[in-house]
Design a protein around this motif. Structure first.
Motif, PDB file in Angstrom:
ATOM      1  N   MET A 171      -7.800  -0.950  -0.657  1.00 12.93           N
ATOM      2  CA  MET A 171      -6.994  -0.986  -1.880  1.00 12.93           C
ATOM      3  C   MET A 171      -7.861  -1.315  -3.091  1.00 12.93           C
ATOM      4  N   ARG A 201      -6.974  -2.999   4.885  1.00 17.43           N
ATOM      5  CA  ARG A 201      -6.093  -2.495   3.830  1.00 17.43           C
ATOM      6  C   ARG A 201      -6.465  -3.110   2.479  1.00 17.43           C
ATOM      7  N   ASN A 219       0.805  -1.224   0.000  1.00 14.75           N
ATOM      8  CA  ASN A 219       0.000   0.000   0.000  1.00 14.75           C
ATOM      9  C   ASN A 219       0.837   1.273   0.000  1.00 14.75           C
TER      10      ASN A 219
END
Length: 119
Positions: A59, A55, A24
């Protein structure tokens, strides 16, 4: 990482590897300009940290919509079982992808040629 190696070797395709949270950061920015059809495989063990799951979710929302996300929900009541399941699925996936592309997964002629040229 083993999935990347198996996809490179058996299916003879480009494949890259990274881990969360590092993915990320700078590598994610590399998806800004897609130069080829792109898919992201997300291996999700049952023991996954909730922060990593968040996450992954975010994403998939911020990367370009042309990217295919393939989520692979692993099973196993402990990390070892999930790991070995992931290894087995990766082996089969790379083998059957090679077959789908009409490629013999066994030979690695480019590597053999490279080794010969080194001597």
């Amino acid at each position: 990482r083993i999935w990347k190696i198996k996809l490179n070797e058996n299916a003879k395709i480009q494949s890259f590897f990274n881990v969360f949270p590092e993915l990320n950061h700078n590598e994610m920015v590399g998806f800004t300009k897609l130069l080829m059809p792109t898919a992201v495989l997300l291996l999700k063990p049952p023991q996954m940290n909730p922060r990593i799951a968040q996450r992954m979710k975010v994403m998939t929302e911020v990367l370009p919509s042309e990217i295919s996300f393939i989520e692979i929900e692993l099973m196993g009541d402990d990390p070892w079982k999930s790991t070995f399941e992931a290894l087995a699925i990766g082996d089969y996936a790379s083998y059957y992808l090679a077959k789908e592309y009409g490629i013999d997964p066994a030979p690695v002629e480019m590597v053999e040629n490279f080794k010969k040229r080194l001597t």
